[in-house]
Design a protein around this motif. Structure first.
Motif, PDB file in Angstrom:
ATOM      1  N   VAL A 195      10.974   9.916  -1.829  1.00 55.17           N
ATOM      2  CA  VAL A 195      10.845  11.297  -2.298  1.00 55.17           C
ATOM      3  C   VAL A 195       9.962  11.295  -3.533  1.00 55.17           C
ATOM      4  CG1 VAL A 195      12.030  13.315  -3.246  1.00 55.17           C
ATOM      5  CG2 VAL A 195      13.144  11.950  -1.460  1.00 55.17           C
ATOM      6  N   ALA A 196       8.997  12.195  -3.574  1.00 54.58           N
ATOM      7  CA  ALA A 196       8.171  12.401  -4.768  1.00 54.58           C
ATOM      8  C   ALA A 196       7.679  13.840  -4.719  1.00 54.58           C
ATOM      9  CB  ALA A 196       6.999  11.428  -4.824  1.00 54.58           C
ATOM     10  N   GLU A 197       8.364  14.717  -5.448  1.00 55.97           N
ATOM     11  CA  GLU A 197       8.031  16.133  -5.353  1.00 55.97           C
ATOM     12  C   GLU A 197       8.478  16.895  -6.593  1.00 55.97           C
ATOM     13  OE1 GLU A 197      10.160  17.335  -1.865  1.00 55.97           O
ATOM     14  OE2 GLU A 197      11.994  17.785  -2.964  1.00 55.97           O
ATOM     15  N   ALA A 198       7.863  18.050  -6.788  1.00 56.66           N
ATOM     16  CA  ALA A 198       8.320  19.010  -7.794  1.00 56.66           C
ATOM     17  C   ALA A 198       9.281  19.954  -7.085  1.00 56.66           C
ATOM     18  CB  ALA A 198       7.142  19.770  -8.389  1.00 56.66           C
ATOM     19  N   ARG A 199      10.548  19.827  -7.384  1.00 58.51           N
ATOM     20  CA  ARG A 199      11.583  20.541  -6.631  1.00 58.51           C
ATOM     21  C   ARG A 199      12.076  21.746  -7.430  1.00 58.51           C
ATOM     22  NH1 ARG A 199      16.087  16.692  -4.566  1.00 58.51           N
ATOM     23  NH2 ARG A 199      14.305  16.064  -3.277  1.00 58.51           N
ATOM     24  N   PRO A 200      12.011  22.938  -6.873  1.00 64.36           N
ATOM     25  CA  PRO A 200      12.452  24.129  -7.620  1.00 64.36           C
ATOM     26  C   PRO A 200      13.970  24.241  -7.671  1.00 64.36           C
ATOM     27  CG  PRO A 200      11.749  24.739  -5.416  1.00 64.36           C
ATOM     28  CD  PRO A 200      11.456  23.280  -5.553  1.00 64.36           C
ATOM     29  N   ARG A 201      14.457  24.806  -8.740  1.00 61.75           N
ATOM     30  CA  ARG A 201      15.870  25.191  -8.851  1.00 61.75           C
ATOM     31  C   ARG A 201      15.958  26.385  -9.792  1.00 61.75           C
ATOM     32  NH1 ARG A 201      18.138  23.148 -13.688  1.00 61.75           N
ATOM     33  NH2 ARG A 201      16.941  21.418 -14.586  1.00 61.75           N
ATOM     34  N   GLN A 202      17.037  27.106  -9.654  1.00 58.26           N
ATOM     35  CA  GLN A 202      17.223  28.302 -10.459  1.00 58.26           C
ATOM     36  C   GLN A 202      17.905  27.960 -11.784  1.00 58.26           C
ATOM     37  OE1 GLN A 202      15.922  31.435  -9.619  1.00 58.26           O
ATOM     38  NE2 GLN A 202      14.943  29.987  -8.208  1.00 58.26           N
ATOM     39  N   ALA A 203      17.432  28.592 -12.839  1.00 57.65           N
ATOM     40  CA  ALA A 203      17.994  28.400 -14.171  1.00 57.65           C
ATOM     41  C   ALA A 203      18.008  29.755 -14.876  1.00 57.65           C
ATOM     42  CB  ALA A 203      17.175  27.380 -14.953  1.00 57.65           C
ATOM     43  N   THR A 204      18.480  29.746 -16.111  1.00 57.90           N
ATOM     44  CA  THR A 204      18.543  30.963 -16.920  1.00 57.90           C
ATOM     45  C   THR A 204      17.842  30.704 -18.250  1.00 57.90           C
ATOM     46  OG1 THR A 204      20.677  31.532 -15.925  1.00 57.90           O
ATOM     47  CG2 THR A 204      20.067  32.677 -17.958  1.00 57.90           C
ATOM     48  N   ASP A 205      16.971  31.611 -18.671  1.00 59.99           N
ATOM     49  CA  ASP A 205      16.269  31.407 -19.929  1.00 59.99           C
ATOM     50  C   ASP A 205      17.152  31.841 -21.107  1.00 59.99           C
ATOM     51  OD1 ASP A 205      16.080  34.161 -20.309  1.00 59.99           O
ATOM     52  OD2 ASP A 205      13.945  34.271 -19.834  1.00 59.99           O
ATOM     53  N   PRO A 206      16.717  31.616 -22.343  1.00 63.36           N
ATOM     54  CA  PRO A 206      17.569  31.941 -23.500  1.00 63.36           C
ATOM     55  C   PRO A 206      17.977  33.400 -23.598  1.00 63.36           C
ATOM     56  CG  PRO A 206      15.810  30.446 -24.147  1.00 63.36           C
ATOM     57  CD  PRO A 206      15.501  30.867 -22.756  1.00 63.36           C
ATOM     58  N   ASP A 207      17.237  34.294 -22.954  1.00 63.83           N
ATOM     59  CA  ASP A 207      17.591  35.718 -22.977  1.00 63.83           C
ATOM     60  C   ASP A 207      18.482  36.121 -21.809  1.00 63.83           C
ATOM     61  OD1 ASP A 207      16.110  36.247 -25.302  1.00 63.83           O
ATOM     62  OD2 ASP A 207      14.255  36.392 -24.131  1.00 63.83           O
ATOM     63  N   GLY A 208      18.899  35.133 -21.007  1.00 66.54           N
ATOM     64  CA  GLY A 208      19.776  35.420 -19.887  1.00 66.54           C
ATOM     65  C   GLY A 208      19.071  35.823 -18.611  1.00 66.54           C
ATOM     66  N   ASN A 209      17.744  35.690 -18.571  1.00 64.65           N
ATOM     67  CA  ASN A 209      16.989  36.070 -17.383  1.00 64.65           C
ATOM     68  C   ASN A 209      16.910  34.908 -16.397  1.00 64.65           C
ATOM     69  OD1 ASN A 209      16.213  38.667 -18.497  1.00 64.65           O
ATOM     70  ND2 ASN A 209      14.828  37.506 -19.838  1.00 64.65           N
ATOM     71  N   PRO A 210      17.005  35.191 -15.105  1.00 60.26           N
ATOM     72  CA  PRO A 210      16.843  34.125 -14.118  1.00 60.26           C
ATOM     73  C   PRO A 210      15.398  33.631 -14.097  1.00 60.26           C
ATOM     74  CG  PRO A 210      16.982  36.254 -13.022  1.00 60.26           C
ATOM     75  CD  PRO A 210      17.278  36.494 -14.470  1.00 60.26           C
ATOM     76  N   VAL A 211      15.227  32.347 -13.939  1.00 57.66           N
ATOM     77  CA  VAL A 211      13.897  31.755 -13.906  1.00 57.66           C
ATOM     78  C   VAL A 211      13.920  30.549 -12.983  1.00 57.66           C
ATOM     79  CG1 VAL A 211      14.390  30.342 -15.943  1.00 57.66           C
ATOM     80  CG2 VAL A 211      12.018  30.828 -15.338  1.00 57.66           C
ATOM     81  N   THR A 212      12.813  30.321 -12.300  1.00 54.87           N
ATOM     82  CA  THR A 212      12.684  29.144 -11.445  1.00 54.87           C
ATOM     83  C   THR A 212      12.022  28.028 -12.230  1.00 54.87           C
ATOM     84  OG1 THR A 212      12.515  30.492  -9.427  1.00 54.87           O
ATOM     85  CG2 THR A 212      11.721  28.217  -9.306  1.00 54.87           C
ATOM     86  N   VAL A 213      12.716  26.899 -12.345  1.00 52.06           N
ATOM     87  CA  VAL A 213      12.133  25.716 -12.973  1.00 52.06           C
ATOM     88  C   VAL A 213      11.897  24.675 -11.893  1.00 52.06           C
ATOM     89  CG1 VAL A 213      13.225  26.176 -15.184  1.00 52.06           C
ATOM     90  CG2 VAL A 213      14.400  24.734 -13.522  1.00 52.06           C
TER      91      VAL A 213
END
Length: 208
Positions: A180-198
């Protein structure tokens, strides 16, 4: 920008000792995704922090060496392990991953999750850790992908501490099978509480 020394032992010890806990207490999601189906053996958890990954592995039958700079983090990890009933399966080792010597020990799994090292240091470490894996064993390296710098998630603007999966895979010695060698997306939350994909740069490789 922080100097190299500011990310050393004093930085991490102060960070852990300044609050009751730093991390969620849950194992890193890419560890769960990549290791859940592996047969248990011996594991090295590099930069173990408060021990969530080590405890998760131990609960699944692994015998774990948990390595970290911070005495506070290791103490919390040992307490976590005791509560989970797996304390006897984990050895807690205080040391700097950049200089720690495992001696003759070799591991069926080496897991290095989100190490805050500059790329030249990370490259050298990956190569050195590869030498601690038993034949047939697995190495898992997970880093923050540089795409995260373009998000609001709050990553430090230190581009040389981010690594692409393809680069990490290329640092492995000859003979390794990169699975496996990939940039894998997952959901996170930024400091303001907004959903963001990292994105996590995930590399899993096996030593034939």
């Amino acid at each position: 920008m922080r100097s190299e020394e500011e990310y050393g032992e004093q930085f991490w010890e102060e960070r852990y000792s300044s609050r009751p806990s730093v991390w969620s207490g849950q194992p890193n999601p890419q560890l769960v995704a990549e290791v859940a189906d592996l047969p248990p053996g011996t594991a090295l958890d590099v930069g173990a922090g408060e021990g969530a990954d080590s405890c998760w592995l131990a609960e699944r039958g692994w015998r774990v060496t948990a390595l970290d700079l911070s005495a506070t983090a290791l103490r919390r990890g040992a307490e976590h392990a005791a509560r989970a009933g797996v304390g006897e399966r984990i050895e807690w080792v205080r040391g700097d991953v950049r200089t720690w010597d495992p001696g003759e020990r070799r591991f069926d799994l080496v897991s290095a999750q989100f190490l805050h090292l500059r790329n030249p240091e990370l490259r050298d470490l990956v190569r050195r850790l590869a030498g601690t894996v038993t034949p047939g064993g697995t190495m898992l390296v997970v880093q923050h992908d540089a795409h995260d710098l373009d998000t609001t998630v709050g990553r430090p603007h230190l581009p040389d501490r981010f690594a692409a999966a393809a680069d990490v895979a290329s640092w492995l010695p000859a003979g390794w099978a990169v699975e496996v060698a990939e940039a894998r997306p997952r959901q996170a939350t930024d400091p303001d509480g907004n959903p963001v994909t990292v994105h996590d740069a995930v590399v899993r490789a096996r030593l034939p």
